[in-house]
Design an enzyme around this catalytic site. Sequence first.
Site, PDB file in Angstrom:
ATOM      1  N   GLU A 180       0.675  -0.848  -0.014  1.00  0.00           N
ATOM      2  CA  GLU A 180       0.031  -0.128  -0.338  1.00  0.00           C
ATOM      3  C   GLU A 180       1.058   1.482  -0.210  1.00  0.00           C
ATOM      4  OE1 GLU A 180      -2.452  -0.070   2.825  1.00  0.00           O
ATOM      5  OE2 GLU A 180      -3.513  -2.189   2.565  1.00  0.00           O
ATOM      6  N   GLU A 296      -5.363 -11.012  -1.483  1.00  0.00           N
ATOM      7  CA  GLU A 296      -6.733 -10.470   0.549  1.00  0.00           C
ATOM      8  C   GLU A 296      -8.254 -10.457  -0.621  1.00  0.00           C
ATOM      9  OE1 GLU A 296      -5.268  -7.219   2.382  1.00  0.00           O
ATOM     10  OE2 GLU A 296      -3.702  -7.928   2.409  1.00  0.00           O
TER      11      GLU A 296
END
Length: 387
Positions: A180, A296
């Site tokens: 991220e 995910e």
Amino acid sequence: MPNRRLVSRRRALWLGLASLTSIGAIATARAGYQSYYQSLDNPKRDFKVTGYAPLKKRAEAKGIIFGSAIRQDLLVSDSRLATSFAQQCGILVPEWELKWNILRPAPDKFDFSKADWLAQFARTHGMLFRGHTLVWYQVLPKWFNEIVNRQNAEKFLVEHIATVTKHYAGQMHSWDVVNEAIEPEQRRSDGLRNSPWLEFLGPDYIELAFRVAAQADPKALLVYNDYGLEYDTPTDEARRTAVLKLLERLKSRGTPLHALGIQSHLTGHETRFNPKKLQNFLADVASLGLKILITELDVVDQKLPVDAAVRDRIVARVYEDFLSVVLDEPAVIAVLTWGLSDRHTWLSNHAPRSDSASVRPLPFDSNLKSKLAWNAMARAFDNARKR
Ligand code: XIL
């Protein structure tokens, strides 16, 4: 003085009219709501699957790896969950145990006990093991803010990555080296997210992280992992552009980067899914010589109708539609869900429902019974082309 009776009659009339209008508005809103959800739900779509083979076998038959994130404490305390996990998953990623806050109780101390337990569990059950994550702006230990600064940040970053990757060298299928790092909304021209790492080390912290990891564990596939890349929205479009730019830059500098991880926390009520745009993005990533992992996967059901049958159908549809598109890209080599059973999902806290019904984002329900989402995944693997 006006006639009181007349006034109250008039008021009644107004009130009546007003309530009629609001009933009308509610009715229109309800109709809109219903037709919106009808557009998401197709009660006739069946999610029939042949046989009972577990997801890992179906994926494996196509050269794809299937698995999930899991917490060590859950596998220790719930033997039924451990059994299902071992049956269904060909790869395990620790949901918590390799993050800084767990691994680094103090600046000079590493605690590998929980992650080691998971690595052993994976080995015992013939599963691959995957690392998440070496560099992230979140879940840093409490001491981090007091101790890490511009002067010592590089030492901490390098020491952390070298120690952790060496500890598992040769055992890791892949590492999410950086997680991220992109946030276009913060309006930097390179799209990078403000984080302690960026603040202390500048944009090159990303390249440095990959180089240190590659040196310590030359066998692991090194991954850049991010979210918000899936939909045809201005935000996701900006994120795809920024991520591609980052990947291109890293590759052009010879950084040892091998794959993109697309988190794929999908949204059950989102209609802006554009297969072509997603496929083009995947092809662009693949053309850089990178593999792609879905890292995910889960489906937020926060705003879906409460009826579990309807909700499960919509969630399953999202799984199958998404996976059939991404698995069409041969560079996609692995699919992992963020948890296996609705009993334990980060979405209970992160995206709870306002009616407080429990969330149902994963392939197994809270009693470990498989749901339509499981069928959807099984079908997507069965229909996928072979790698
Ligand atoms: C989440 C875990 O599931 C939570 O239990 C934890 O408290 C916070 O992190 N993107 C990621 C994951 O890369 O590490 C996050 O996991 C979910 C979002």
